[in-house]
Design a protein around this motif. Structure first.
Motif, PDB file in Angstrom:
ATOM      1  N   VAL A  62       0.836  -1.214   0.000  1.00 40.94           N
ATOM      2  CA  VAL A  62       0.000   0.000   0.000  1.00 40.94           C
ATOM      3  C   VAL A  62       0.871   1.266   0.000  1.00 40.94           C
ATOM      4  O   VAL A  62       0.608   2.212  -0.749  1.00 40.94           O
ATOM      5  N   VAL A  63       1.930   1.257   0.789  1.00 43.96           N
ATOM      6  CA  VAL A  63       2.834   2.422   0.821  1.00 43.96           C
ATOM      7  C   VAL A  63       3.526   2.576  -0.540  1.00 43.96           C
ATOM      8  O   VAL A  63       3.607   3.676  -1.093  1.00 43.96           O
ATOM      9  N   ASP A  64       3.983   1.452  -1.085  1.00 46.73           N
ATOM     10  CA  ASP A  64       4.625   1.482  -2.411  1.00 46.73           C
ATOM     11  C   ASP A  64       3.699   2.106  -3.448  1.00 46.73           C
ATOM     12  O   ASP A  64       4.105   2.964  -4.239  1.00 46.73           O
ATOM     13  N   GLN A  65       2.451   1.637  -3.414  1.00 46.41           N
ATOM     14  CA  GLN A  65       1.466   2.131  -4.379  1.00 46.41           C
ATOM     15  C   GLN A  65       1.236   3.634  -4.222  1.00 46.41           C
ATOM     16  O   GLN A  65       1.190   4.364  -5.212  1.00 46.41           O
ATOM     17  N   ALA A  66       1.112   4.095  -2.978  1.00 42.78           N
ATOM     18  CA  ALA A  66       0.858   5.525  -2.745  1.00 42.78           C
ATOM     19  C   ALA A  66       2.009   6.371  -3.283  1.00 42.78           C
ATOM     20  O   ALA A  66       1.788   7.417  -3.909  1.00 42.78           O
ATOM     21  N   ILE A  67       3.245   5.900  -3.060  1.00 39.71           N
ATOM     22  CA  ILE A  67       4.406   6.672  -3.524  1.00 39.71           C
ATOM     23  C   ILE A  67       4.458   6.671  -5.058  1.00 39.71           C
ATOM     24  O   ILE A  67       4.679   7.714  -5.687  1.00 39.71           O
ATOM     25  N   LYS A  68       4.197   5.512  -5.648  1.00 41.38           N
ATOM     26  CA  LYS A  68       4.225   5.426  -7.128  1.00 41.38           C
ATOM     27  C   LYS A  68       3.147   6.317  -7.735  1.00 41.38           C
ATOM     28  O   LYS A  68       3.410   7.082  -8.667  1.00 41.38           O
ATOM     29  N   LYS A  69       1.925   6.198  -7.210  1.00 44.69           N
ATOM     30  CA  LYS A  69       0.821   6.997  -7.765  1.00 44.69           C
ATOM     31  C   LYS A  69       1.087   8.489  -7.652  1.00 44.69           C
ATOM     32  O   LYS A  69       0.634   9.281  -8.470  1.00 44.69           O
ATOM     33  N   ALA A  70       1.802   8.883  -6.602  1.00 42.69           N
ATOM     34  CA  ALA A  70       2.101  10.306  -6.405  1.00 42.69           C
ATOM     35  C   ALA A  70       3.152  10.793  -7.405  1.00 42.69           C
ATOM     36  O   ALA A  70       3.363  11.995  -7.561  1.00 42.69           O
ATOM     37  N   GLY A  71       3.835   9.846  -8.047  1.00 41.58           N
ATOM     38  CA  GLY A  71       4.845  10.219  -9.042  1.00 41.58           C
ATOM     39  C   GLY A  71       6.118  10.756  -8.417  1.00 41.58           C
ATOM     40  O   GLY A  71       6.820  11.574  -9.023  1.00 41.58           O
ATOM     41  N   ILE A  72       6.399  10.325  -7.193  1.00 39.76           N
ATOM     42  CA  ILE A  72       7.643  10.773  -6.543  1.00 39.76           C
ATOM     43  C   ILE A  72       8.449   9.535  -6.126  1.00 39.76           C
ATOM     44  O   ILE A  72       7.986   8.407  -6.303  1.00 39.76           O
ATOM     45  N   SER A  73       9.611   9.745  -5.524  1.00 37.11           N
ATOM     46  CA  SER A  73      10.346   8.614  -4.963  1.00 37.11           C
ATOM     47  C   SER A  73      10.500   8.851  -3.457  1.00 37.11           C
ATOM     48  O   SER A  73      10.284   9.981  -2.978  1.00 37.11           O
TER      49      SER A  73
END
Ligand code: KG4
Ligand code: ZN
Length: 340
Positions: A62-73
């Motif tokens: 879930v954390v991975d997905q949130a970071i990816k969707k936000a377009g940041i690292s």
């Protein structure tokens, strides 16, 4: 106060049965991911041990997905906000330890968030709707809480009314269970109530002094009423389902609504913001909007995504605290009880 360089907050919410993560750029939500735990449906309620185990499985994706969707690292993050309480301890511990480890790994500040403040401060997310003006009355209606809060400033909140027993969402869920509806029953009752007559069955409103409310007597009255009627007619619930849902929903809303009106009279505050899972209820939303028009109240109703538990609401509190450099420490432990 840190001024206006954009900051990126990763927020983590795991207080009950939803594992959620969000990324905010200042007060704007870039991503809001959630893994609902369907495992509890079979039990008609949340099983704490299963919730904790499911959080452990869900939190990394879930954390991975949130970071990816936000377009940041991860390296772009300015701080990590997490729900410290109140909630189920085993569930909170998963989010708390994850947030602490990640903040240490990335050497960025950790920000502890009170879940109840999150529900009310979600109105400060920049979603195109106007922010509530201080002071306002915050009405938290969820599965675990029912509160009337005087909000004088972002972090100056005073509870002026509360449930003496069950929460309103719990009452929705328990009544739904005896009606044979799935868990959580609130959304099912809401949907069925639209086709029913709210005046078909009359349930009494409990008399409670001040701004407090009570829901457990109502739940018992519904259970007894259904028991009596199904003894006479096996198909009573099936034949009257929509009317039962409409009448139950009407009474559950009346109970809190009477006290919202009283709180307005007592405080003179006509700015009102609702939050929590039950603020998704169409009956409550309509009633608030109609009364606002009649009485000149200003009512703030959250977008659906920010009603039931979510991490964006934790992120906005994180952002507000980050601006004040109000950081948490590693020795702050998760806590099941945490007053607003
Ligand atoms: O805020 P929330 O996700 O969790 C807590 O912090 O407790 O609230 C969950 C509660 C459940 O009791 C659920 O039945 C209720 O919110 N709920 C609703 C609706 N959507 C969710 N109750 C009535 N009508 C709805 N549309
Ligand atoms: Zn909640």
């Amino acid at each position: 106060m840190i001024e206006q360089k954009p900051c990126y907050i990763l927020a983590i919410e795991s207080s009950c049965d939803d594992t959620a993560a969000a990324v905010l750029k200042n007060d704007i939500v870039l991503s809001n991911s959630i893994a609902n735990q369907s495992i509890h449906e079979a039990y008609g309620g949340v099983v704490p041990e299963l919730a904790s185990r499911a959080h452990q499985q869900n939190i990394v994706p879930v954390v991975d997905q949130a970071i990816k969707k936000a377009g940041i690292s991860k390296q772009d993050l300015s701080a990590i906000a997490y729900t410290r309480g109140p909630g189920l301890l085993g569930s909170l511990l998963v989010g708390t330890s994850f947030a602490k480890s990640l903040s240490m790994g990335l050497s960025i500040p950790l920000i502890e968030v009170n879940h109840l403040q999150g529900h009310l401060l979600s109105h400060f997310i920049d979603d195109g709707n106007p922010n509530p003006q201080f002071p306002f009355l915050g009405i938290t209606v969820s599965g675990g809480h029912t509160q009337i809060v005087k909000v004088t400033n972002h972090f100056d909140m005073e509870e002026i009314g509360r449930t003496l027993d069950d929460a309103i969402g719990e009452a929705f869920d328990k009544c739904g269970k005896v009606l044979g509806l799935g868990y959580p029953a609130g959304p099912h009752i809401d949907r069925l109530a639209k086709e029913g007559n709210a005046k078909a069955f009359h349930f009494p409103i409990p008399k409670v002094s001040g701004l407090d409310v009570s829901y457990s007597g109502f739940k018992t009255a519904v259970i007894n009423f259904l028991h009596k009627n199904t003894q006479k007619n096996d198909a009573f619930i099936k034949e009257n389902l929509a009317d039962l849902c409409a009448s139950i929903q009407h009474t559950l809303i009346e109970i809190i609504f009477t006290k919202i009106t009283k709180a307005v009279e007592l405080t003179g505050i006509t700015e009102i913001a609702i939050g929590g899972g039950v603020s998704a209820n169409s009956g409550l939303r309509n009633k608030l909007q109609e009364t606002a028009k009649e009485n000149g109240w200003t009512v703030h109703i959250p977008p659906f995504a920010f009603t039931t538990d979510n991490a964006a609401m934790i992120g906005i509190v994180g952002y507000l605290k980050y601006r004040q450099e109000s950081y948490g420490t590693l020795d702050q432990s998760a806590t099941a009880r945490l007053p607003i």
